[in-house]
Design an enzyme around this catalytic site. Structure first.
Site, PDB file in Angstrom:
ATOM      1  N   HIS A 508       0.817  -1.217   0.000  1.00  0.00           N
ATOM      2  CA  HIS A 508       0.000   0.000   0.000  1.00  0.00           C
ATOM      3  C   HIS A 508       0.854   1.272   0.000  1.00  0.00           C
ATOM      4  CE1 HIS A 508      -3.650   2.019  -0.058  1.00  0.00           C
ATOM      5  NE2 HIS A 508      -4.193   1.675   1.107  1.00  0.00           N
ATOM      6  N   ASP A 512      -2.250   2.241  -4.558  1.00  0.00           N
ATOM      7  CA  ASP A 512      -3.474   2.675  -3.882  1.00  0.00           C
ATOM      8  C   ASP A 512      -4.591   1.664  -4.115  1.00  0.00           C
ATOM      9  OD1 ASP A 512      -2.304   4.996  -2.942  1.00  0.00           O
ATOM     10  OD2 ASP A 512      -2.807   6.130  -4.744  1.00  0.00           O
TER      11      ASP A 512
END
Length: 537
Positions: A508, A512
């Site tokens: 992450h 995204d």
């Protein structure tokens, strides 16, 4: 003829002068152009390499070849050949270790080993000289052997001591635990493949040692018989400590074991048969064991024992790497289910023609590799990686897909390079080739290096749902799972459809949620409608 093997010293030159004075005939095949003067003012050639009729050495220097992508140096763990040893083409000359794997260095030509240019435990750079070999040494060694019968026939009395020479026992050799790489000082003796008293050949694998980085094979330096071992399987051993004792030159004792085994039935037959009185006496001792049930303690129900098995160094290293991946990446997993109906129908319709034309079976993995490759090109961030050293994002303009393949030693992950240029047949052929090499144990380091994205198919083991862990330095991994019939609403009606859960674990820090979900939806669309792959949609 006076035989001279090395360069003359001043003392050797004096002997030559005395020999000339005694009118002894000396023939030389080569001399250096440089002369020097010895006692009496006699001028003698400075260097005499060999007597007439003796071959000059055809010495070739071999360098360390490429060991794989991004590998520039290695550590020499051990030398399997010593100066003067005969070498056949493809013989193991040395064992080297990199930060990823241990590799055998094999001879490119036959001959006689002349010199190791790097000591054991020494580091060498790819392309640098590693050893020297005399490529004409085998032919030269045959000349003295051919002359031996003439000498023995001329002088039988002199031949007797020579014949007795091979029978002389060579001193025993204590073989230490080999160097297993930089920063590795200990290991665990995984297994012995030979027992004390067994005859072994030169360069034969007799034991295996596990470390936290790699498993190392222990090979014999020469032929002989194992006299003693210093450690048992499962013991922790230190580099340089004695491992086993080898009695050289006793390899010929192997047939004696067969005679010994063959004689066993004869010895068994020769054993005296028990008398009738002994047969009657044997059951008489049995009732003594029946006294045990008289105890009032209840018998235990079931087996409540425990078995502890020490983790191998390799397993410890894998555990450390996986935990390191969890601690480094900000891992998040998103899920998507996919209807496999269209892909199953496509496979059932064309699998026979596909196998007939391409010589390989059509599976589901090729479709997922092609779908994932197309999705990676659509969402470049999933194919990228963070360079923590420079704080930069590295976008790869190629797609290398790592796929899991079963092998006798466990799962290995070879790489399909430039998967963006592969079609279904290319993918299936590559996976089949890697599967065959994995079973044969012939996968090379280059086959498993790199990879920008991994596909893990836990569905072959029946997994319904799971969250795979990222394989660093990649940024994402796709998990496939078992296909199960589940009720699904199709056009307002509930139908039983073959459904599979897909899981995408991603970093992450770089990817995204929007990119991750878009990537997974793209794979779903291509699997549910395979024609989109053909039309690159």
């Amino acid at each position: 003829m006076l035989k001279l093997r090395q360069v003359f010293s001043s003392q050797n030159a004096s002997r030559v002068v005395r020999a000339v004075a005694a009118k002894r005939s000396i023939n030389f095949c080569a001399r250096s152009a440089t002369k020097f003067t010895v006692n009496g003012g006699v001028s003698v050639q400075r260097s005499v390499l060999a007597p007439a009729g003796v071959r000059f050495l055809s010495v070739v220097t071999e360098s360390l070849d490429s060991l794989g992508e991004s590998i520039t140096s290695a550590v020499v763990l051990s030398w399997s050949k010593q100066p003067g040893d005969a070498v056949k083409e493809d013989d193991v000359i040395a064992v080297v270790e990199t930060d990823k794997v241990t590799m055998d260095i094999r001879a490119k030509k036959s001959g006689v080993f002349v010199e190791a240019l790097v000591a054991a435990a020494g580091e060498i750079t790819v392309g640098n000289p590693l050893y020297k070999i005399d490529t004409a040494g085998v032919a030269a060694a045959a000349a003295p052997a051919a002359a031996a019968p003439v000498a023995s026939s001329a002088s039988p009395a002199a031949a007797a001591p020579a014949a007795a020479a091979p029978a002389a026992a060579l001193p025993e050799v204590t073989v230490p635990v080999p160097i297993m790489g930089e920063s590795i000082t200990t290991g665990v003796l995984a297994a012995w493949f030979k027992n004390t008293g067994d005859a072994v050949n030169a360069d034969e694998v007799i034991a295996s040692i596990d470390t936290d980085k790699v498993s190392v094979e222990v090979r014999t330096p020469q032929a002989g018989k194992i006299v003693k071992t210093f450690s048992a399987a499962g013991d922790e051993i230190t580099v340089g400590a004695p491992l086993f004792v080898l009695a050289p030159g006793e390899g010929a004792a192997v047939p004696a074991k067969k005679v010994e085994v063959a004689a066993a039935p004869a010895a068994k037959a020769a054993a005296p048969a028990p008398s009738k009185e002994e047969k009657k006496a044997a059951p008489a001792a049995a009732p003594k064991k029946e006294a045990a049930p008289s105890s009032s303690a209840p018998a235990p129900v079931g087996d409540r024992s425990e078995t502890r098995v020490k983790m191998t160094r390799m397993r410890q290293r894998i555990a450390s790497r996986l935990k390191e991946s969890q601690n480094t990446a900000a891992m998040l997993t998103t899920f998507q289910e996919v209807d496999m109906s269209a892909l199953i129908d496509l496979r059932n319709k064309y699998k026979d023609d596909f196998e007939k034309n391409h010589g390989v079976k059509l599976g589901f993995m090729s479709a997922f590799v092609r779908a994932a490759t197309a999705a990676l090109q659509e969402i470049p961030a999933v194919n990228a990686v963070i360079d923590d050293a420079t704080q930069e994002i590295v976008f790869r303009n190629y797609v290398d897909v790592s796929v899991a393949v079963a092998s006798p030693a466990g799962l290995v992950v070879p790489v399909l390079r430039n998967a963006e240029k592969m079609n279904f047949a290319d993918v299936e052929k590559s996976i089949a080739m890697y599967g065959k090499k994995a079973k044969e144990g012939s996968l090379a380091l280059e086959d498993m290096l790199g990879g920008t994205f991994t596909i893990s198919n836990g569905g072959v083991f029946g997994s319904l749902f799971g969250t795979p862990i990222i394989n660093p330095p990649q940024s994402a991994i796709l998990g496939m799972h078992a296909t199960k019939l589940r009720p699904v609403v199709v056009n307002g009606k509930v139908e039983a459809r073959p459904m599979m859960y897909l899981a995408l674990t991603y970093d992450h820090r770089l990817i995204d949620g929007r990119e991750a979900v878009t990537f997974l939806k793209s794979i779903q669309n291509k699997i549910e409608d395979p024609s989109r792959l053909l039309l690159t949609l």
